[in-house]
Design a protein around this motif. Sequence first.
Motif, short mmCIF file in Angstrom:
data_model
loop_
_atom_site.label_atom_id
_atom_site.label_comp_id
_atom_site.label_asym_id
_atom_site.label_seq_id
_atom_site.Cartn_x
_atom_site.Cartn_y
_atom_site.Cartn_z
N LEU D 71 0.82 -1.21 0.00
CA LEU D 71 0.00 0.00 0.00
C LEU D 71 0.86 1.26 0.00
CD1 LEU D 71 -2.95 -0.77 2.46
CD2 LEU D 71 -3.02 -0.54 -0.03
N VAL D 72 1.89 1.25 0.87
CA VAL D 72 2.75 2.42 0.96
C VAL D 72 3.45 2.65 -0.37
CG1 VAL D 72 4.88 3.30 1.99
CG2 VAL D 72 3.08 2.33 3.44
N GLY D 73 3.91 1.58 -1.00
CA GLY D 73 4.56 1.69 -2.30
C GLY D 73 3.63 2.34 -3.31
N VAL D 74 2.41 1.84 -3.38
CA VAL D 74 1.43 2.37 -4.32
C VAL D 74 1.16 3.84 -4.02
CG1 VAL D 74 -0.96 2.21 -5.10
CG2 VAL D 74 0.38 0.11 -4.70
N LEU D 75 1.02 4.14 -2.73
CA LEU D 75 0.70 5.49 -2.28
C LEU D 75 1.76 6.50 -2.69
CD1 LEU D 75 -1.68 6.47 -0.54
CD2 LEU D 75 -0.16 6.35 1.43
N VAL D 76 3.03 6.09 -2.54
CA VAL D 76 4.11 7.01 -2.83
C VAL D 76 4.23 7.24 -4.34
CG1 VAL D 76 6.62 7.33 -2.67
CG2 VAL D 76 5.33 6.44 -0.71
N LEU D 77 3.96 6.17 -5.12
CA LEU D 77 4.18 6.27 -6.56
C LEU D 77 3.02 6.91 -7.30
CD1 LEU D 77 5.87 2.80 -7.16
CD2 LEU D 77 6.95 5.05 -6.96
N THR D 78 1.82 6.82 -6.75
CA THR D 78 0.67 7.38 -7.46
C THR D 78 0.10 8.56 -6.69
OG1 THR D 78 -0.82 5.89 -6.30
CG2 THR D 78 0.01 5.15 -8.45
N PRO D 79 -0.48 9.51 -7.40
CA PRO D 79 -1.09 10.64 -6.69
C PRO D 79 -2.35 10.18 -5.97
CG PRO D 79 -1.52 10.78 -9.04
CD PRO D 79 -0.61 9.61 -8.84
N ALA D 80 -2.45 10.44 -4.69
CA ALA D 80 -3.62 10.03 -3.91
C ALA D 80 -3.85 11.04 -2.82
CB ALA D 80 -3.40 8.65 -3.32
N THR D 81 -5.10 11.13 -2.37
CA THR D 81 -5.41 12.09 -1.31
C THR D 81 -5.71 11.40 0.01
OG1 THR D 81 -7.69 12.09 -2.04
CG2 THR D 81 -6.28 13.88 -2.84
N SER D 82 -5.90 10.10 -0.03
CA SER D 82 -6.16 9.40 1.23
C SER D 82 -5.68 7.95 1.11
CB SER D 82 -7.65 9.41 1.56
OG SER D 82 -8.32 8.58 0.62
N LEU D 83 -5.55 7.32 2.28
CA LEU D 83 -5.19 5.91 2.29
C LEU D 83 -6.39 5.10 1.80
CD1 LEU D 83 -3.43 5.58 5.76
CD2 LEU D 83 -2.41 4.97 3.57
N PRO D 84 -6.13 4.00 1.04
CA PRO D 84 -7.27 3.20 0.58
C PRO D 84 -7.96 2.47 1.74
CG PRO D 84 -5.18 2.19 -0.03
CD PRO D 84 -4.86 3.54 0.52
N VAL D 85 -7.30 2.32 2.87
CA VAL D 85 -7.90 1.68 4.02
C VAL D 85 -7.49 2.46 5.26
CG1 VAL D 85 -5.96 0.06 4.17
CG2 VAL D 85 -8.11 -0.52 5.27
N SER D 86 -8.42 2.59 6.22
CA SER D 86 -8.07 3.37 7.41
C SER D 86 -7.17 2.54 8.32
CB SER D 86 -9.35 3.75 8.16
OG SER D 86 -9.85 2.62 8.82
N TYR D 87 -6.50 3.22 9.26
CA TYR D 87 -5.59 2.52 10.17
C TYR D 87 -6.32 1.45 10.97
CZ TYR D 87 -2.46 6.37 9.05
OH TYR D 87 -1.70 7.26 8.38
N ALA D 88 -7.47 1.84 11.51
CA ALA D 88 -8.22 0.90 12.34
C ALA D 88 -8.72 -0.27 11.49
CB ALA D 88 -9.39 1.60 13.01
N ASP D 89 -9.11 0.03 10.24
CA ASP D 89 -9.67 -1.02 9.40
C ASP D 89 -8.59 -1.99 8.93
OD1 ASP D 89 -11.82 -2.29 8.31
OD2 ASP D 89 -11.64 -1.27 6.36
N TYR D 90 -7.36 -1.50 8.81
CA TYR D 90 -6.28 -2.40 8.40
C TYR D 90 -6.16 -3.55 9.38
CZ TYR D 90 -1.81 -4.08 6.68
OH TYR D 90 -0.83 -4.87 6.18
N THR D 91 -6.19 -3.23 10.68
CA THR D 91 -6.13 -4.27 11.71
C THR D 91 -7.32 -5.21 11.57
OG1 THR D 91 -5.05 -2.70 13.16
CG2 THR D 91 -5.97 -4.65 14.18
N ASN D 92 -8.49 -4.61 11.30
CA ASN D 92 -9.70 -5.42 11.13
C ASN D 92 -9.57 -6.37 9.95
OD1 ASN D 92 -12.35 -6.12 11.84
ND2 ASN D 92 -13.16 -4.81 10.19
#
Lengths: 313, 303, 237, 297
Positions: D71-92
């Motif tokens: 996710l971090v790789g994708v985030l850094v390489l592509t323009p995005a305004t938010s994480l595709p998944v929230s922090y709490a939801d990642y754990t879920n």
Amino acid sequence: MLPVITTAGLTKHYGTVHALTDLTVEVGAGVTGLVGANGAGKSTLIKILLGLLEPTGGHASVLGHDIEQGGQEIRRLVGYMPEHDCLPPDVSASDFVVHMARMSGLGSSAARERAADVLRHVGLDEERYRPMGGYSTGMKQRAKLAQALAHDPQLVFLDEPTNGLDPAARTDMLRLVERIGSDFGIAVLVTSHLLGELEQVSDHVIVLDGGHLLRSSATGDFLRRTGSLLVEVVGTETERDRLGEALARRGLTCRPRGPMVSIDPPPPELAREGAAHDLIRDVAADLGLGLMRLQPDRGHLEDVFLQEGVTRA
Amino acid sequence: MSTLVLDSASRWFGNVVAVNDVSLSVGPGVTGLLGPNGAGKTTLMAMMSGFLAPSSGHVTLDGQPVWRNTDVYRRIGLVPERELSFGYLTGRQFVRANADLHRLPDAAAATERVLEVVDMVEPAQRRLDTYSKGMRQRVKIAAALVHDPSVLLLDEPFNGVDPRQRMHLMDLLRRLGDQGRTVLFSSHILEEVERLARHIEVVVSGRHAASGDFGAIRRLMTDRPVQYAVQSSDNRTLATLLMAQESVRAVSLRGEHLDVQVDDLGSFAVSLPGLARQHDLTVFELSPSDESLESVFAYLVAR
Amino acid sequence: MTSAVFNPTIATLALQALLGRRRFFLLLAFPVLLIGLVAVVTALTDGAAAYEILPRLGYPLVLPLVAILAASSVLGPEVDDGSIAYLLSKPVNRYGIAISKWLVALSATLVAGALPILVAALITGDGTRATALFVGAAVAGTAYSALFLAIAAVTRHAVIASLMFVLIWESLLGNLFTGVAWLSIGQWGLRIGHELSDQLPDPANLPWAIGASAVVTLVGVWFAGDRLRSFSLRGED
Amino acid sequence: MPEIPTGGPRTGVIHDLGYRRYDGPRDGSATIARTLFTTGLRHAYGLGRSGRSKVMPFLLLAMSVLPATILVGVLVLTPATSLPVSYADYTNQTQLLVSLFAASQAPVLFSRDLRHRSIVLYLARPLGATAFALVRWASMAVALWAFTLVPTVLLFVGALLAGLDTSDQVAGMLKAVVLQAGLAVLVAGITGAISSVSLRRGFAVVGSVMALIVLTGVVTAVQAISASEGAESASVGVGLASPWSLYSGLANAWDAGITTQVPVDGAWVPAYVLVTLLLSAGCLLGLVARFQKVGSR
């Protein structure tokens, strides 16, 4: 000197099982043996003294601390080697003893140094870095002993330390127990179901039977009470019987026991200290027999029960 | 009547050699397998009972190999050292299951008969996990005897059994031996073996150290350099006298005792009484201080 | 050599090991939970909604967990503490022991895993779908119990290893990569059930699903028997 | 006592290697408890234990970090305004891995000492059974918390590197961390209680898997069905029954980035909090009782 352990009317009942009944004893410095058959209440007594079990009645104090209020303080000052297996198989003795020393309140470097020292004293050398699961019974007993000594306690409880050991390891362990009491200066309460082996190392012996105190006295008293002798000469049954018959003619009551002759306590005319010994010496010399053993018969627990049973009845 | 034979059997685990080139034959009667802990007794027992393949050599029962040959269990009864984990069965159910596994024609009768032999009829309806150590041992023996085997192998049968039950077990094994069965039990305690077995096999560090009649081996054991503890009415005088003897190599004072190293036990033992009488010394105690199996047999092995 | 295929005494002992201890209640909890849940949901809503529980929970999770529990109960503890020596010191064919123990584990898996799935599916209506799912569960349960028995015969960590297979390989990775279906016991069962009802998915081809299930079952039981044949006792020394 | 050589060049000394008394400082119970805690925490990850016992925890940790790395790789390489998944939801989303970690490592901390009976050696030392049980539980809870924290921190760092709004990210991340702490407390209690009763590792693991994974599966299924049938309060109420539904329910109520079938609001929020607390406390009491009982045997 203050007694190390005192108990007064100590009682522990589990439902209808009476593990300890009205036990009143005192334990001093040095090595004290606690003898009894399996289920005589030895382990129960130790657990009560450690504060792991609550007595049904009575009082006890260890190193001046009452067991009811001072449990934590007592556990800081004593070491405990349980009878049963208690070693995780996947940990090395070295790691384990360091950890246990720290659990007794030693700092990390002190724990490391003391663990190394104590492991050397109990005789675990290169093998102390191997996982304990692969240890022989003798090595396991040593590791168990080492953890009990790691924090330099003032008193150690050793529950059946010779259990499962072969004679060589048994002798080593007993010698170690003796050293702990004398050289190390740590008071020892050691249990066994063999009176014979505790005689060798303890200054004082307490005998329990079915939770009752049968006897508590200095070790020497036990030896004197037995009074029987065992004699063995070089040769076969023929030589044994020649000796036995000759001794019998001189007024001693003899009976064969394996390759040895067992001699009952001498009659009054030979009761002088050493008289029976001299008689045996002379008979052997006269008959030209090779004397290879002359020792007091090691009293067995059963003997004590037999004697005491008569006096109690 | 069956005979269990090991022919140059060895077993190693990696570089650890647990049993090293052992040849022996066990016939009818009670035989003790004696050796200190870690000498390879359990490994030997496992090979004899078909639970371990010898790394080299052969283990046979009446000429048939034991490893991977389930048929030999018709003649072998095995009492492993391992604990019973069938705590949820009663003693009778456990013995009966063993009888059924042997497909005995009258399994129920065989079960009762063997429970009687080990004197466990009364507690047999209780669950195994309520038994004492001695009772469990007897039930294990009953299970091993239920098919009337000609060979009975017992691994450390007296471990942890209290003295009274030990006597009982010993009587039982002696009776079985007298019936002409081949009874082999392992032990690390000399007195146990002495009281039960006439014939012994000794292993030390995986090697076959001695074999034969107990008395004969015991005599061989005394014929070696030994260490004695002596206590007399005047230890220093006695020390001087002993040092003059050719049979004595060294004398030292230790506490109230003299430690005496003796090269030739025979002449030492014969001369000591006379010597003591001549100088009017009372010998209070004279005992071999180094009777451990390991040291005794280490000597036999080194020879 | 005795050529007994099935040994009733061994099977009885295995059954007692399964039923005589606390873990029996753990085993019992699964079917009660599953049927109860489906019944309640069906009563409150309708069968179509309740059915969803089965392919999502009952089939991929409850069934293999029951199989793990059953297979490791009949063999694991005995191998672990060496007390299987009491069974092996008998003139009894080792494959017979493996087969008998497997049959007990299989029966437990069918009774506590597959049968509840059938009952639950019937509650939701559509008998054909229920039968299809039951056939799939029976096939998968057969292969699962044999595989987990083989795992129990080799490693002391049989439960963990089996769980990893089910949860990580079949569930987690199986959901991410469709290719995993070719090596997933659960998917083979579904494929066979698909023959009876189209409502079950079609993740692989049929001969493969049948063949692979049969091979895993046979090899698993044979392997467990072979391990017992070479069972070694090692002393402390 | 060794003597310091003094004087001339030709001196020598033989040191006494006999038994030595220890008269140095001795730690109080608090320090001992801290040592026990640290050791337990390390053991939960197989540190200070055999090489093989590190495999499971680190394998699971790697698997739970892997998606975050991608996710971090994708985030850094592509323009995005938010994480595709929230922090709490990642754990879920990675709850299977978290649950497996708890199920497989709880026996290390709660079964081993009872099974090998080394517990007796601990209880013969200053710490009592109660303190021992509590410290063990704390080790497990912190180990679990750390397990969820690692991917969270990784995502957070990635988000900052990708230039996402800092205050949003900090808020989301902090909420997640608090929720994860609650989850760790609860799950450590549940798996600890199960492992201290079932001493065979295998059955402890199956028990924990049942309590975490199967139960959650059941609850999720029922929640989905009741929601689709319009029984909204039933859907929320059932969520009280499993640790993971409690977690996602609380996250939903706190607006931490998890969407549940039916929003958790109103009086349900204190109910969720209360049940989480009660369940944790119940497990802890059970644990303490269990260790006390074993200690007196």
